[in-house]
Design an enzyme around this catalytic site. Structure first.
Site: not given
Ligand code: ATP
Length: 303
Positions: A46, A149, A153, A167
């Site tokens: 994503s 969770d 990160e 989460d």
């Molecule tokens: P993976 O899917 O590989 O576990 P991830 O959980 O970090 O990675 P995403 O959920 O796509 O992947 O998020 C990518 C990045 O975007 C995150 O590392 C975070 O820094 C940022 N991010 C995600 N959600 C939010 C949010 N709601 N508000 C601000 N930043 C966000």
């Protein structure tokens, strides 16, 4: 909250077919209703974008998943995502990132989420090294309250530097199918039962809680080897030490959480039962925490 979920239950058969479907959903939001800003980050499946809903001026984070990319990985993915999204729409907590809407077009699935303006706890920790005892207590209390969770990160920080746990993770949903691929990077918070028998329980979160507290206070991982394999060996043996000067109450709490047997961890309700948060809340480390106003009082200054 609009309850309609527009997550695909099948993959695009043809572009024409999916166009017809999206047109037939009158009144549904689409990415065109947003002013899309900067990319906030990338996940394995994503991209997360900052976006403003034009009609309200409100800012969100939109998680965009590429259908083709997902389809290559796992054909059954959409059903699982839909289920996760449904579960998540029903769960509201000030400490959890809310999911507001989901929609799709031919190429992508979109998840409109709370925007965590101040980004990852992990970045904050990298920037300032470790957190004061007061801040560590504050964030631990919020984690205990909103247990989810618990990897740094997934611990995001809102505009006021209150905790927002992400989460809702497509990653989490997909995780089971791509365990080997996705394991990298999270070894530091993985509980021994996951390493040994790949069995996790609610108590595995208690282990992660211990790891996060250790890290916030000391500025380093409780378990860290030169390779992932060596890190996991250390986890299995519960092989860690405290640096000099580690606060005594915090140390006692970490020792009660980093216990090999999941049911012996502080907060475990026993085999098969839910966590008992009261046991955790009563620990001396949390003395002075005003639980009733945890999400409304201003956070302590970041230090
Ligand atoms: P993976 O899917 O590989 O576990 P991830 O959980 O970090 O990675 P995403 O959920 O796509 O992947 O998020 C990518 C990045 O975007 C995150 O590392 C975070 O820094 C940022 N991010 C995600 N959600 C939010 C949010 N709601 N508000 C601000 N930043 C966000």
């Amino acid at each position: 909250l609009p309850k309609e979920l527009a997550v695909a239950d099948d993959l695009p058969k043809s572009r024409a077919a999916s166009k017809v479907r999206s047109k037939s959903r009158a009144g549904e939001l689409s990415i065109d209703d947003f002013d899309v800003g900067e990319a906030l980050g990338e996940g394995s499946y994503s991209t997360v974008l900052e976006a403003t809903l034009r009609k309200s001026g409100k800012k969100y984070a939109i998680k965009v998943l590429d259908k083709m990319h997902l389809a290559k990985k796992n054909k059954g993915f959409t059903v699982k995502i839909e289920r996760a999204a449904l579960i998540r729409l029903g769960r509201q907590h000030p400490g959890l990132i809310s999911l507001y809407w989901t929609f799709q077009d031919e190429y992508s699935l979109y998840f409109v989420l709370d925007l965590a303006t101040n980004g990852e706890m992990q970045s904050l920790l990298s920037r300032i090294g470790s957190l004061s005892l007061r801040c560590s207590q504050y964030y631990m209390a919020q984690m205990v309250d909103a247990i989810g969770d618990l990897k740094p990160e997934n611990l995001l920080l809102d505009f006021f530097y209150r905790l927002k746990i992400a989460d809702f993770g497509t990653a989490k949903v997909l995780n089971a199918d791509f365990e080997a691929e996705r394991f990298v990077g999270t070894a530091q918070y993985v509980a021994p039962e996951l390493v040994v028998s790949n069995e996790s329980s609610e108590s595995s979160d208690l282990w992660a809680l211990g790891c996060v507290l250790y890290q916030m206070i000391s500025g380093r991982f409780a378990f860290s080897g030169l390779s992932e394999y060596l890190t996991l060996q250390k986890v299995k043996q519960v092989d860690y030490t405290f640096p000099e000067g580690f606060d005594e109450d915090a140390k006692d709490l970490v020792e009660k959480l980093l216990v090999r047997d999941p049911v012996q961890r502080l907060g475990s309700g026993g085999p098969g039962s839910l966590l008992s948060m009261q046991a955790l809340r009563s620990h001396t480390f949390f003395n002075g925490v005003d639980w009733a106003n945890l999400w409304t009082d201003s956070p302590p200054p970041i230090e």
